[in-house]
Design a protein around this motif. Structure first.
Motif, mmCIF file in Angstrom:
data_model
loop_
_atom_site.group_PDB
_atom_site.id
_atom_site.type_symbol
_atom_site.label_atom_id
_atom_site.label_comp_id
_atom_site.label_asym_id
_atom_site.label_seq_id
_atom_site.Cartn_x
_atom_site.Cartn_y
_atom_site.Cartn_z
ATOM 1 N N ASP A 10 0.842 -1.372 0.125
ATOM 2 C CA ASP A 10 -0.166 -0.209 0.157
ATOM 3 C C ASP A 10 0.753 1.361 0.003
ATOM 4 O O ASP A 10 0.654 2.234 -0.786
ATOM 5 C CB ASP A 10 -1.077 0.001 1.375
ATOM 6 N N ASP A 11 1.927 1.219 0.759
ATOM 7 C CA ASP A 11 2.825 2.579 0.701
ATOM 8 C C ASP A 11 3.449 2.769 -0.743
ATOM 9 O O ASP A 11 3.803 3.956 -1.127
ATOM 10 C CB ASP A 11 4.088 2.208 1.631
ATOM 11 N N GLU A 17 0.973 6.439 -6.899
ATOM 12 C CA GLU A 17 -0.019 7.584 -7.170
ATOM 13 C C GLU A 17 0.302 9.124 -7.101
ATOM 14 O O GLU A 17 0.203 9.743 -8.167
ATOM 15 C CB GLU A 17 -1.344 7.049 -6.316
ATOM 16 N N HIS A 18 1.324 9.238 -6.181
ATOM 17 C CA HIS A 18 1.856 10.720 -5.908
ATOM 18 C C HIS A 18 2.669 10.918 -7.274
ATOM 19 O O HIS A 18 2.468 12.002 -7.901
ATOM 20 C CB HIS A 18 2.703 10.775 -4.842
ATOM 21 N N ALA A 19 3.394 9.850 -7.411
ATOM 22 C CA ALA A 19 4.289 10.154 -8.745
ATOM 23 C C ALA A 19 3.668 10.492 -9.967
ATOM 24 O O ALA A 19 3.992 11.308 -10.787
ATOM 25 C CB ALA A 19 5.433 8.965 -8.748
ATOM 26 N N LEU A 20 2.670 9.593 -10.328
ATOM 27 C CA LEU A 20 1.817 9.673 -11.249
ATOM 28 C C LEU A 20 1.017 11.228 -11.430
ATOM 29 O O LEU A 20 1.014 11.846 -12.443
ATOM 30 C CB LEU A 20 0.642 8.576 -11.542
ATOM 31 N N ALA A 21 0.540 11.487 -10.329
ATOM 32 C CA ALA A 21 -0.097 13.025 -10.236
ATOM 33 C C ALA A 21 0.909 13.923 -10.316
ATOM 34 O O ALA A 21 0.348 15.086 -10.958
ATOM 35 C CB ALA A 21 -0.939 12.866 -8.540
ATOM 36 N N GLY A 33 -6.236 5.202 -17.812
ATOM 37 C CA GLY A 33 -6.841 3.939 -18.310
ATOM 38 C C GLY A 33 -5.731 2.940 -18.013
ATOM 39 O O GLY A 33 -5.996 1.536 -18.042
ATOM 40 N N THR A 34 -4.439 3.172 -17.842
ATOM 41 C CA THR A 34 -3.444 2.182 -17.665
ATOM 42 C C THR A 34 -3.360 1.905 -16.039
ATOM 43 O O THR A 34 -3.415 2.780 -15.469
ATOM 44 C CB THR A 34 -2.124 2.847 -17.969
ATOM 45 N N SER A 35 -3.518 0.636 -15.747
ATOM 46 C CA SER A 35 -3.602 0.301 -14.157
ATOM 47 C C SER A 35 -2.033 0.209 -13.774
ATOM 48 O O SER A 35 -1.118 -0.141 -14.358
ATOM 49 C CB SER A 35 -4.080 -1.048 -14.117
ATOM 50 N N ILE A 36 -1.918 0.591 -12.452
ATOM 51 C CA ILE A 36 -0.639 0.811 -11.721
ATOM 52 C C ILE A 36 -0.712 -0.164 -10.845
ATOM 53 O O ILE A 36 -1.789 0.231 -9.696
ATOM 54 C CB ILE A 36 -0.182 2.108 -11.377
ATOM 55 N N LEU A 37 0.032 -1.405 -10.683
ATOM 56 C CA LEU A 37 -0.210 -2.284 -9.633
ATOM 57 C C LEU A 37 1.405 -2.645 -9.191
ATOM 58 O O LEU A 37 2.207 -2.591 -9.644
ATOM 59 C CB LEU A 37 -0.978 -3.755 -10.286
ATOM 60 N N VAL A 38 0.900 -2.856 -7.746
ATOM 61 C CA VAL A 38 2.237 -3.330 -6.946
ATOM 62 C C VAL A 38 2.230 -4.779 -6.400
ATOM 63 O O VAL A 38 1.199 -4.980 -5.815
ATOM 64 C CB VAL A 38 2.523 -2.423 -5.808
ATOM 65 N N LEU A 100 13.567 6.689 -1.420
ATOM 66 C CA LEU A 100 12.586 5.537 -2.034
ATOM 67 C C LEU A 100 11.537 6.285 -2.950
ATOM 68 O O LEU A 100 11.278 5.630 -4.069
ATOM 69 C CB LEU A 100 11.946 5.080 -0.852
ATOM 70 N N PHE A 101 11.080 7.400 -2.492
ATOM 71 C CA PHE A 101 9.945 8.043 -3.402
ATOM 72 C C PHE A 101 10.534 8.266 -5.058
ATOM 73 O O PHE A 101 9.936 7.963 -5.810
ATOM 74 C CB PHE A 101 9.405 9.358 -3.015
ATOM 75 N N ARG A 102 11.726 8.908 -4.817
ATOM 76 C CA ARG A 102 12.350 9.223 -6.191
ATOM 77 C C ARG A 102 12.655 7.906 -7.022
ATOM 78 O O ARG A 102 12.236 7.732 -8.193
ATOM 79 C CB ARG A 102 13.649 9.692 -6.083
ATOM 80 N N LEU A 103 12.901 6.707 -6.275
ATOM 81 C CA LEU A 103 13.166 5.531 -6.956
ATOM 82 C C LEU A 103 11.882 5.041 -7.517
ATOM 83 O O LEU A 103 11.744 4.557 -8.669
ATOM 84 C CB LEU A 103 13.588 4.633 -6.124
ATOM 85 N N VAL A 104 10.901 4.961 -6.705
ATOM 86 C CA VAL A 104 9.437 4.496 -7.210
ATOM 87 C C VAL A 104 9.078 5.318 -8.474
ATOM 88 O O VAL A 104 8.631 4.795 -9.405
ATOM 89 C CB VAL A 104 8.371 4.483 -6.088
ATOM 90 N N ARG A 105 9.301 6.790 -8.304
ATOM 91 C CA ARG A 105 9.033 7.506 -9.514
ATOM 92 C C ARG A 105 9.734 7.013 -10.609
ATOM 93 O O ARG A 105 9.160 7.047 -11.654
ATOM 94 C CB ARG A 105 9.417 8.963 -9.007
#
Length: 130
Positions: A10-11, A17-21, A33-38, A100-105
């Protein structure tokens, strides 16, 4: 974000979601329309398809038809999706010390590049321009 325990699925979803926004609206609209799943780890079938021996090599994956290969006359298929793999991302986070946020982004943006039909080499050239 600071974590006293390893971030959960969830984290990472929240970070993605924040990176996409935060990406520019015209680009964000193209991934609508593209799903983002972890998921924790890539499955064996994915590893075989990618020709990888170790699940730790794969932090993310775009599954779908790149925009450069779509046309209005296409028969609808399964929705495009971007998978982020939590445990390999966390290992890279630990090994590199990167935020970590930068890496996920970065993983998310890399996979969005594949959605646009860019190769790994194209994406690397764009990243070098940063």
């Amino acid at each position: 974000m600071r974590f006293s325990t390893p971030p959960g699925l969830d984290d990472l979803v929240e970070m993605a979601e924040h990176a996409l926004a935060a990406i520019p609206a015209p680009l964000r609209d193209l991934v609508r329309g593209t799903s983002i799943l972890v998921e924790d780890m890539p499955d064996d079938e994915t590893l075989r398809e990618m020709g990888l021996e170790s699940p730790w090599e794969l932090t993310g994956l775009y599954q779908g038809v790149p925009l450069t290969h779509k046309s209005l006359g296409d028969i609808p298929r399964e929705p495009d999706r971007i998978l982020l793999y939590r445990e390999p991302i966390l290992l890279e986070w630990i090994e590199t010390g990167e935020d970590l946020f930068r890496l996920v982004r970065n993983v998310l943006i890399h996979e969005i590049g594949h959605h646009f039909g860019l190769s790994d080499e194209d994406i690397a050239r764009l990243e070098e321009g940063d």
